[in-house]
Design a protein around this motif. Structure first.
Motif, short mmCIF file in Angstrom:
data_model
loop_
_atom_site.label_atom_id
_atom_site.label_comp_id
_atom_site.label_asym_id
_atom_site.label_seq_id
_atom_site.Cartn_x
_atom_site.Cartn_y
_atom_site.Cartn_z
N ASP A 91 0.83 -1.21 0.00
CA ASP A 91 0.00 0.00 0.00
C ASP A 91 0.86 1.25 0.00
O ASP A 91 0.62 2.20 -0.76
CB ASP A 91 -0.93 0.01 1.21
N ARG A 92 1.89 1.27 0.86
CA ARG A 92 2.78 2.44 0.93
C ARG A 92 3.56 2.61 -0.37
O ARG A 92 3.72 3.73 -0.87
CB ARG A 92 3.77 2.29 2.08
N VAL A 93 4.04 1.50 -0.92
CA VAL A 93 4.84 1.56 -2.15
C VAL A 93 4.00 2.09 -3.31
O VAL A 93 4.44 2.98 -4.06
CB VAL A 93 5.42 0.17 -2.49
N LYS A 94 2.79 1.57 -3.45
CA LYS A 94 1.94 2.02 -4.56
C LYS A 94 1.63 3.51 -4.44
O LYS A 94 1.65 4.25 -5.43
CB LYS A 94 0.64 1.21 -4.59
N HIS A 95 1.35 3.95 -3.23
CA HIS A 95 1.08 5.38 -3.01
C HIS A 95 2.31 6.22 -3.34
O HIS A 95 2.21 7.28 -3.98
CB HIS A 95 0.66 5.59 -1.55
N GLU A 96 3.47 5.74 -2.94
CA GLU A 96 4.72 6.45 -3.21
C GLU A 96 4.98 6.53 -4.71
O GLU A 96 5.31 7.61 -5.24
CB GLU A 96 5.88 5.72 -2.52
N LEU A 97 4.83 5.42 -5.40
CA LEU A 97 5.15 5.38 -6.83
C LEU A 97 4.23 6.27 -7.66
O LEU A 97 4.66 6.89 -8.63
CB LEU A 97 5.10 3.95 -7.35
N LYS A 98 2.96 6.34 -7.28
CA LYS A 98 2.00 7.15 -8.04
C LYS A 98 2.41 8.61 -8.09
O LYS A 98 2.19 9.29 -9.10
CB LYS A 98 0.60 7.01 -7.44
#
Length: 204
Positions: A44-51
């Motif tokens: 969840d954190r990674v996807k938010h960061e990458l976006k």
């Protein structure tokens, strides 16, 4: 020059990217900026960061430890890397190269035991203990993920006090050993470096 952003786990990985990977990739027309997540890595954190991260660079990648990936739910490294891109628009997916380190950053140090012992002022016995761990597991990247046998835990037992010095010595050891030597012992890591090198070639 291709602008590459790498989302990293913490200070040790940031130091490696800034002092070892950055000068190497600049030879291939790629300039790098590292952005630390400060631990607690989850999908969840990674996807938010990458976006958000992806919009500031020509391309982005990641550099996280598999061992500390929160709520991995038994997924393999490859499965987690694929899951990072799920739900993203295709135009964003093409700008992201996910990478998770097996099993920790410290696995890379097991590829260069002589240099570790030299910089940590150890003895031959400690070099041999590192080599024994690699022999037992099959390769530096296979030094396994259990709490007592993960790479950093093994190093902490072989070199007492390493945990308190890893931010200082981790990148320095790899820089002095040479990226080529590390890549020889860590083929999965080497594939990732090749992918990043090719970014500059694709833009030429």
């Amino acid at each position: 020059m291709i602008r590459l952003g790498i989302s990293v786990e913490g200070k040790t990985e940031r130091n490696f990217v800034s002092t070892v990977l950055k000068p190497h990739l600049e030879q291939f027309g790629v300039t790098v900026v590292a952005s630390p997540m400060h631990g607690n890595i989850s999908l969840d954190r990674v996807k938010h960061e990458l976006k958000s991260f992806v919009h500031g660079f020509d391309h982005v990648s990641t550099f996280y430890d598999y061992y500390k990936f929160v709520r991995a739910k038994g997924r393999t490294v490859s499965e987690l890397e694929t899951a990072m891109l799920e739900g993203l628009e295709q135009s964003l997916k093409s700008k992201i190269t996910p990478y998770i380190q097996m099993y920790e950053f410290e696995a890379l140090l097991f590829a260069v035991p002589d240099k570790v012992t030299e910089l940590l002022r150890g003895k031959e016995k400690q070099t041999n203990l590192m080599r024994d761990a690699v022999k037992e597991c099959g390769s530096p990247e296979a030094v396994n993920k259990e709490f007592d046998t993960k790479p950093s835990a093994r190093l902490g037992r072989i070199f007492p006090g390493y945990e308190n010095q890893k931010d200082l010595y981790g990148a320095q050891i790899l820089r002095e050993a040479g990226l080529a030597t590390v890549r020889e012992g860590c083929p999965r890591f080497s594939v990732w470096i090749t992918q990043l090198e090719q970014l500059g070639q694709q833009a030429a």
